[in-house]
Each structure stands twice: as C-alpha cells, then as structure tokens.
Design a protein around this motif. Structure first.
Motif, PDB file in Angstrom:
ATOM      1  N   ALA A 156      20.195   0.803  -0.339  1.00  0.00           N
ATOM      2  CA  ALA A 156      19.540   1.944  -1.634  1.00  0.00           C
ATOM      3  C   ALA A 156      20.640   1.689  -2.798  1.00  0.00           C
ATOM      4  N   ASP A 157      21.777   1.453  -2.497  1.00  0.00           N
ATOM      5  CA  ASP A 157      23.164   1.941  -2.765  1.00  0.00           C
ATOM      6  C   ASP A 157      23.085   0.458  -3.947  1.00  0.00           C
ATOM      7  N   ALA A 158      22.405  -0.643  -3.563  1.00  0.00           N
ATOM      8  CA  ALA A 158      22.678  -2.103  -4.338  1.00  0.00           C
ATOM      9  C   ALA A 158      21.690  -2.313  -5.044  1.00  0.00           C
ATOM     10  N   ILE A 159      20.762  -1.587  -5.014  1.00  0.00           N
ATOM     11  CA  ILE A 159      19.437  -1.587  -5.651  1.00  0.00           C
ATOM     12  C   ILE A 159      19.207  -0.506  -7.074  1.00  0.00           C
TER      13      ILE A 159
ATOM     14  N   CYS B 190      13.772   5.381  -1.156  1.00  0.00           N
ATOM     15  CA  CYS B 190      13.659   5.947  -2.322  1.00  0.00           C
ATOM     16  C   CYS B 190      13.835   6.246  -3.652  1.00  0.00           C
ATOM     17  N   GLU B 191      14.527   7.296  -3.176  1.00  0.00           N
ATOM     18  CA  GLU B 191      15.474   7.435  -4.504  1.00  0.00           C
ATOM     19  C   GLU B 191      15.856   6.977  -5.279  1.00  0.00           C
ATOM     20  N   ALA B 192      16.671   5.055  -4.645  1.00  0.00           N
ATOM     21  CA  ALA B 192      17.091   4.244  -5.260  1.00  0.00           C
ATOM     22  C   ALA B 192      15.464   4.083  -6.115  1.00  0.00           C
ATOM     23  N   LEU B 193      14.331   3.250  -5.661  1.00  0.00           N
ATOM     24  CA  LEU B 193      13.152   3.341  -6.798  1.00  0.00           C
ATOM     25  C   LEU B 193      12.973   3.854  -7.536  1.00  0.00           C
TER      26      LEU B 193
ATOM     27  N   ILE C 242       7.171  -4.428  -9.078  1.00  0.00           N
ATOM     28  CA  ILE C 242       6.188  -4.821  -7.567  1.00  0.00           C
ATOM     29  C   ILE C 242       7.163  -4.519  -6.533  1.00  0.00           C
ATOM     30  N   ILE C 243       6.496  -3.488  -5.645  1.00  0.00           N
ATOM     31  CA  ILE C 243       7.083  -3.295  -4.616  1.00  0.00           C
ATOM     32  C   ILE C 243       5.610  -3.918  -3.868  1.00  0.00           C
ATOM     33  N   SER C 244       6.052  -5.067  -3.001  1.00  0.00           N
ATOM     34  CA  SER C 244       5.525  -4.769  -1.192  1.00  0.00           C
ATOM     35  C   SER C 244       6.312  -4.424  -0.065  1.00  0.00           C
ATOM     36  N   MET C 245       5.009  -3.904   1.263  1.00  0.00           N
ATOM     37  CA  MET C 245       5.734  -2.931   1.643  1.00  0.00           C
ATOM     38  C   MET C 245       3.976  -2.887   2.899  1.00  0.00           C
ATOM     39  N   LYS C 246       4.086  -4.767   3.451  1.00  0.00           N
ATOM     40  CA  LYS C 246       2.914  -4.386   3.981  1.00  0.00           C
ATOM     41  C   LYS C 246       3.470  -4.568   5.456  1.00  0.00           C
TER      42      LYS C 246
ATOM     43  N   LYS D 288       6.629   8.216  -9.271  1.00  0.00           N
ATOM     44  CA  LYS D 288       6.129   9.337 -10.091  1.00  0.00           C
ATOM     45  C   LYS D 288       7.435   8.663 -11.210  1.00  0.00           C
ATOM     46  N   LEU D 289       8.084   8.555 -10.932  1.00  0.00           N
ATOM     47  CA  LEU D 289       9.198   8.342 -11.700  1.00  0.00           C
ATOM     48  C   LEU D 289       9.792   6.801 -12.535  1.00  0.00           C
TER      49      LEU D 289
END
Length: 201
Positions: A35-38, A89-92, A99-103, A120-121
């Motif tokens: 998350a810190d990297a993103i 999620c906060e980073a996203l 594109i987000i894939s979390m299968k 939402k953001l």
C-alpha cells in the motif's frame, strides 16, 4: 519480509504500469508495505492480486474430499484480519489504477465495504474483477455488496464488473438490479456460475 520490503521500496520510484502479484501469499503486513508503494506509483494502471487471502481469511477444508468452504464444516472466518486490506484500499483510493483483479482472494463483506469506499474515489477505474469471492459470506451479510452497488451510479466513468462464482442468489441480484436501475455506470457485468433461480447461471 526483508526481501518484500526491498521490493516495495524499489516500486516507489518505478514507472511500472502493470503489476501482477498473483498467488504470492501476501498477508496483512505485506499488504501494508505494498500500500505504501502504490501511493507513490503514479504510472500504475493495472494491479492483479488473485489467489491469496487478502483479508486474512482461509476456508475450512473437508478432511475427506478436500473441498474448501467457509460455510461448511463449522468454519466461518470471512475477513479474519482486515488490517492490511484496509491500508491497500486507502492507497487504491488515491491512485490512477484502471484495472483491479482480486479473483479467489476469500474477500468477504467487510473487505468489500472498504473496497467500495476506494472505488468511489477512483476516477480512472474501468474494470473490477472479483470472481470467486464470498462477498456476502454465503448470503449472511449483504452490506459490502450493497455498498458497492451504491457507488456504481455515482461513478464518473463506466466500469466492467465481474462477480462470477461469488455465490450470489436472489437477494444479491436484486441489489445489482437496483444499482442498474439507479443509473449504475456499467459497460459489462459477469455473473456466471451464481444461483439466481432454479438453475445455475
């Protein structure tokens, strides 16, 4: 985690556009590092995290058949440790990811609530892949799906949504229908292998 810490540090200054970390057994602590990297990866537009327990959940396994399930065998551990996923999620939320894939990440309703807040953001999000997740914990908790459906009509850009094999039934599909009726911006929706009626789709 020393190796992954160094990896995430190098990502911060990279110009990587697409990042795939499928089946890397990332736990809450590793997700915090990611998350810190993103947050600093301005060029990143696609991320795939398929096949790992992002919200700390692991299903029960039948000792004979080996089948996995949260609902059966007396196991109910959906979203067992949400701390790392919350940071992700906060980073996203502030990213330019499209594109987000979390299968097959064992995401439950609490995880989906955090993800809905992020979506939402996210002004650039165009495709969300959640196939194979028990997003309502087998119909016990629709709050996460409801939160996601509430977000859809407010999105600036249309989104492709994939919820195949998520154990969705009549109540869940009613939430999706409500979102579409309210003007949910969807380019496509994949709900294969969910039991909406007498026959599986």
């Amino acid at each position: 985690l020393s190796g992954f810490t160094e990896f995430c540090s190098s990502l911060k200054s990279s110009t990587i556009v697409s990042l795939s970390l499928r089946k890397c057994y990332l736990g809450p602590q590793a997700l915090g590092l990611l998350a810190d990297a993103i947050k600093l990866m301005g060029a990143l537009t696609s991320i795939a995290l398929d096949g790992q327990p992002l919200s700390g959940s692991t299903p029960g396994k039948h000792p004979g058949s080996g089948r996995e399930s949260f609902e059966e065998f007396g196991v109910d551990k959906a979203d067992a440790d949400i701390s790392g996923f919350k940071l992700l999620c906060e980073a996203l939320a502030s990213s330019r990811i499209e594109i987000i894939s979390m299968k097959n990440c064992y995401l439950g309703p609490h995880a989906l609530n955090f993800l809905a807040d992020a979506i939402k953001l996210m002004g650039a999000i165009a495709r969300l892949v959640l196939n194979g997740n028990t997003v309502t914990n087998y119909g016990k908790d629709l709050s996460g799906l409801t939160a996601l459906c509430d977000v859809l009509p407010a999105l600036k850009n249309p989104i492709s949504l994939e919820l195949a094999n998520c154990n969705l039934k009549v109540a869940e599909v009613n939430e999706l229908a409500r979102a579409m009726a309210a003007g949910g911006a969807l380019t496509s929706i994949n709900c294969l292998a969910n039991k909406f009626g007498e026959e599986d789709l």
